[in-house]
Each structure stands twice: as C-alpha cells, then as structure tokens.
Design an enzyme around this catalytic site. Structure first.
Site, PDB file in Angstrom:
ATOM      1  N   TYR A   1      -8.618  13.788  10.414  1.00  0.00           N
ATOM      2  CA  TYR A   1      -8.838  15.029   9.662  1.00  0.00           C
ATOM      3  C   TYR A   1      -9.913  15.762  10.442  1.00  0.00           C
ATOM      4  CZ  TYR A   1      -6.642  13.374   5.273  1.00  0.00           C
ATOM      5  OH  TYR A   1      -5.779  12.936   4.307  1.00  0.00           O
TER       6      TYR A   1
ATOM      7  N   LYS B   1       1.686  13.337  11.182  1.00  0.00           N
ATOM      8  CA  LYS B   1       1.987  12.728   9.871  1.00  0.00           C
ATOM      9  C   LYS B   1       1.992  13.793   8.788  1.00  0.00           C
ATOM     10  CE  LYS B   1       0.034   9.269   6.662  1.00  0.00           C
ATOM     11  NZ  LYS B   1      -0.661  10.012   5.607  1.00  0.00           N
TER      12      LYS B   1
ATOM     13  N   HIS C   1       2.359  12.254   1.768  1.00  0.00           N
ATOM     14  CA  HIS C   1       1.040  11.747   1.408  1.00  0.00           C
ATOM     15  C   HIS C   1       1.128  10.883   0.146  1.00  0.00           C
ATOM     16  CE1 HIS C   1      -3.074  12.931   2.984  1.00  0.00           C
ATOM     17  NE2 HIS C   1      -3.408  12.075   2.051  1.00  0.00           N
TER      18      HIS C   1
HETATM   19  C1  FMN Z   1      -5.807   5.889  -2.004  1.00  0.00           C
HETATM   20  C2  FMN Z   1      -5.109   6.608  -0.895  1.00  0.00           C
HETATM   21  C3  FMN Z   1      -5.851   7.249   0.082  1.00  0.00           C
HETATM   22  C4  FMN Z   1      -5.205   7.902   1.146  1.00  0.00           C
HETATM   23  N1  FMN Z   1      -5.964   8.463   2.141  1.00  0.00           N
HETATM   24  C5  FMN Z   1      -5.336   9.021   3.199  1.00  0.00           C
HETATM   25  C6  FMN Z   1      -6.089   9.526   4.298  1.00  0.00           C
HETATM   26  O1  FMN Z   1      -7.303   9.439   4.331  1.00  0.00           O
HETATM   27  N2  FMN Z   1      -5.404  10.104   5.315  1.00  0.00           N
HETATM   28  C7  FMN Z   1      -4.038  10.212   5.325  1.00  0.00           C
HETATM   29  O2  FMN Z   1      -3.449  10.743   6.280  1.00  0.00           O
HETATM   30  N3  FMN Z   1      -3.309   9.725   4.299  1.00  0.00           N
HETATM   31  C8  FMN Z   1      -3.908   9.122   3.261  1.00  0.00           C
HETATM   32  N4  FMN Z   1      -3.170   8.608   2.239  1.00  0.00           N
HETATM   33  C9  FMN Z   1      -1.701   8.669   2.306  1.00  0.00           C
HETATM   34  C10 FMN Z   1      -1.135   7.414   2.977  1.00  0.00           C
HETATM   35  O3  FMN Z   1      -1.490   7.390   4.335  1.00  0.00           O
HETATM   36  C11 FMN Z   1       0.396   7.358   2.869  1.00  0.00           C
HETATM   37  O4  FMN Z   1       0.932   8.562   3.344  1.00  0.00           O
HETATM   38  C12 FMN Z   1       0.866   7.114   1.430  1.00  0.00           C
HETATM   39  O5  FMN Z   1       0.014   6.210   0.779  1.00  0.00           O
HETATM   40  C13 FMN Z   1       2.277   6.572   1.446  1.00  0.00           C
HETATM   41  O6  FMN Z   1       2.749   6.388   0.160  1.00  0.00           O
HETATM   42  P1  FMN Z   1       2.706   4.981  -0.621  1.00  0.00           P
HETATM   43  O7  FMN Z   1       1.307   4.832  -1.109  1.00  0.00           O
HETATM   44  O8  FMN Z   1       3.693   5.153  -1.715  1.00  0.00           O
HETATM   45  O9  FMN Z   1       3.059   3.891   0.362  1.00  0.00           O
HETATM   46  C14 FMN Z   1      -3.787   7.944   1.181  1.00  0.00           C
HETATM   47  C15 FMN Z   1      -3.053   7.295   0.196  1.00  0.00           C
HETATM   48  C16 FMN Z   1      -3.689   6.616  -0.825  1.00  0.00           C
HETATM   49  C17 FMN Z   1      -2.861   5.898  -1.852  1.00  0.00           C
END
Ligand code: FMN
Length: 392
Positions: free
Chosen positions: A132, A255, A279
C-alpha cells in the site's frame, strides 16, 4: 493445544471466535456494507460442479506446483492480512513460520505489526510483500527497498483500496473509538476485552496496541489511529505502477482485479501475475464473487501472465475448482487468519493441513495425479459466467 480436533475451517473459525474479543474477531470475519459479496464469494463455489473421471489408474496425487517460477507444495498461498499481530503475539511471524514449514508462500501486508525483516526470517519458504502506498511515494519507496533487501521475491500491488470499505461490524464494535487513546471514548467498548482474558494477557505481553513498522513516517512508524486516513490517501493508479516498477525492479503482481480489461491493463503495465480478488468482500460490496469472474479474466489475459484468485476459499476443493478454471494458485485470507486467532502457528499449520488433505483427496477423486492435469473438462460452470469470456 491439540489442533487435530479441528476438522474443517469452520471449526477454526469458531475457536477463533471463542478466543478473540468481538472487535478483533469481527475485523477478520466481517465484510463491507451488507456483506453480500463476502457471502457470495463462499457460496459461488457451489455453482461450480466437478466432472470426475472414475476408475482411472493414477499415481499418488501430488499437489505441488510453481507460481512465478517458485515451487510450492500446493496451489494455496497465504494472502496479505493486515494487523495479524492483533490476533496472536507477533502474528505475522507466526503465520509465515507455518507457511514455510508447509512448503508454501507467505505474502506480508504493508500494514503488518511485525517488521518485514523479522517476518522474512521467520519463514523457511518464499515470501512476497504486499504494497500500500501509505505515507506517500517516498515512504513507500523506502518500504520497497527494505523488502528487496530482506529477500522478498515479488511485490503484490493492491489496487482495490481507493478508500477503506465500510465494515459495519467494526463501526459497531468501536474500532475507531478503541484506538482513540481517550479513555472516556474507549470505555463503552472495553468490556469485550475483559471477556477474553487469555487474549488480553497475550496482547499486553506482546506490547499492546501495535504500530506499523513497515510504514516509517518522518516521525517514526505509523500509529494505528492513522490507518483509515492513510489508506484514503494511498489509492494506487495505473500511473503509480510505473514508478513502483522502477523502484522494485522485480516481479510485480497486481491484486484486486475484478474484470478482464483491468487484468489486461495490469499485464500491459508489466504485471507478471494478477490476483482476481475483491479483498474478501471487504471493499466494494455488491461485486461478483471472484470465482464467477475468473473465466472472463482468464480469457482476457490469454496466457500472457499467471492468474491467481482469492475470496471465499474454505476448502481444498474450492482451490481446485479455481485451478481447473485457469488459476495457477489461490490465496487464502480468513481460512488461515481464523487458525492464527485460534491457536497461533499450530492453528495456521492446521488450517493449511486441512486444505492440503482436501486437495489431495479431491485430486484422487477427480482421477488426476498432478496439478497440471486439472483443466476445464473437470468442471461445469453456469453459462452466464463464460458469456463475458468471449467478449473481446
Ligand atoms: C483481516 C483481513 C485483513 C486484510 N488485510 C489486507 C491487506 O492488508 N492487504 C491486502 O491486499 N489485502 C488484505 N486483505 C484481503 C486478503 O488479502 C484477501 O484478498 C482476502 O482475505 C481473500 O478472501 P478470504 O478471506 O475469503 O480468503 C485482508 C483480509 C482480511 C480478512
């Protein structure tokens, strides 16, 4: 803790719910607005049905594969999950350690509570760094240089976070108030922590409210309170990809792709891989489930880059459905975050083990022995999903 009693990811989710205060559990578990996309990501895998080949003689199933030239033990890698240190002491290191021991890859979020150098050291496996551009270009460039120095092998640029999504559960649980530092403002939301004394003790021993040591502002690591504003000021555009590419000088993964033309644009801008991701339903609610848009993206990219997918993967079979539809691998977010919140490294290890065993069993039942044999002929999807795949 004996983690073998957890049979599936839902069991780990319930264990995380029992250990974590509501605001921390809901931060992991929740999604944006009405959580339509959050639910749909999971549900849409049910629309993909397998067409196994039975009574075939196969060698023992081997789920190993290669992502961007890196061999991994299964087509499942750990997605960037910010603030993992809130779930378990030194949470990012704990999760990375489990990923490495399982022979797979860990992707560290910019918004981690542990120093990226320490996380890199914690895993024996490969690692990627998710970017980010919090704090602006100079701050981000410094983070990129540190990631390069520390040995991260690819940079994952998240493009779906023009502003943080409205996570209604976080608002109700006092997420903003709890980091305000003002006791009066925090007071109504504090009882949830006393209801989880084991977590509270771990949290206090680990130093209390984390900072973001990979976002170093002129006056030090970014404090927790600043994250929403920092994200709003950190929207990535295609234009940014150019200086990011120059600063990183290594493989870039984009992504947060939701449509074929954006995937093509990412590849035109130099991405070697794209992640079909919304996300985890935490940003724009009401977008399609990722598995549904995968065929469109695969068709648009036409083999010019690798494609990954995340969102809603809760079983090994989900991962294989995505691979059959053209993904090189999937990323898991919540599936391992629940394990981390429930039991630290052993919890993440168990989450990965559950998914790996699922993958191996499903491969056998499909009649394939290697990931390369997984193709479109082994699944059927609703015709509407492929309609866009033929639109140039
Ligand atoms: C608690 C949490 C924090 C996340 N933080 C980030 C992050 O800092 N950067 C990012 O690119 N995606 C972040 N994500 C998204 C994840 O990288 C991913 O895209 C997503 O969790 C996929 O869906 P799923 O939880 O159903 O597997 C986050 C997801 C969760 C659940």
């Amino acid at each position: 803790m004996n983690t073998s009693r957890f049979v599936n990811i839902s069991d780990l989710r319930l264990a995380a719910k029992r250990r974590l205060p509501r605001s921390v559990f809901d931060y992991i578990d929740g999604g944006a607005d009405g959580e339509i996309t959050l639910r749909e990501n999971v549900r849409a895998f049910e629309d993909v049905v397998f067409r196994p080949r039975c009574a075939v003689e196969t060698a023992p199933a081997d789920p190993a594969t290669i992502v961007l030239g890196t061999p991994i033990s299964m087509p499942i890698v750990l997605a960037p999950v910010g603030s993992s240190r809130m779930f378990w002491p030194r949470g990012e290191e704990a999760a990375a350690r489990a990923a490495g021991a399982a022979g797979t890859l860990y992707c560290l979020s910019t918004l981690s509570g542990c120093r990226l150098e320490d996380v890199r050291k914690a895993t024996t496996g490969p690692a990627w760094f998710q970017l980010y551009i919090c704090g602006g270009r100079d701050v981000a460039t410094a983070g990129i240089q540190r990631a390069k120095q520390a040995g991260y092998s690819a940079l994952v640029v998240t493009i779906d976070t023009a502003v943080a999504g409205l996570r209604e559960r976080d608002a109700r649980n006092g997420a903003k108030e709890l980091v305000s530092g003002n006791l009066g403002t925090m007071l109504p939301f504090l009882p949830q922590f006393f209801a989880r004394p084991r977590w509270l003790l771990d949290y206090l021993r680990d130093g209390g409210l984390m900072k973001f040591p990979n976002v170093v502002l002129p006056d030090g690591p970014m404090p927790y309170t600043d994250v929403t504003a920092a994200l709003a000021a950190a929207a990535v555009t295609w234009h940014d990809l150019r200086w990011i590419r120059d600063a990183w000088d290594g493989p870039i993964i984009v992504k947060g792709v939701h449509r074929g033309d954006d995937a093509r644009r990412a590849v035109d801008e130099g991405a070697l891989a794209v992640v079909v991701s919304n996300h985890g339903g935490r940003q724009l609610d009401g977008v399609a489930a990722t598995i549904r848009v995968l065929p469109e993206v695969v068709a648009a990219v036409g083999g010019r880059a690798e494609i990954m997918l995340d969102g809603g993967v809760r079983r090994g079979a989900d991962a294989l459905k995505a691979v059959c539809l053209g993904a090189r691998a999937v990323m898991i977010g919540r599936a391992y975050a629940y394990g981390l919140g429930a039991a630290g490294t052993p919890g993440v290890t168990r989450a990965i083990e559950i998914l790996r065993e699922d993958v191996v069993r499903t491969m056998k039942l499909l009649g394939v022995s290697s990931v390369n044999e997984l193709d479109r002929s082994l699944v059927e999807v609703p015709t509407a999903w492929t309609a866009r795949a033929s639109i140039p």
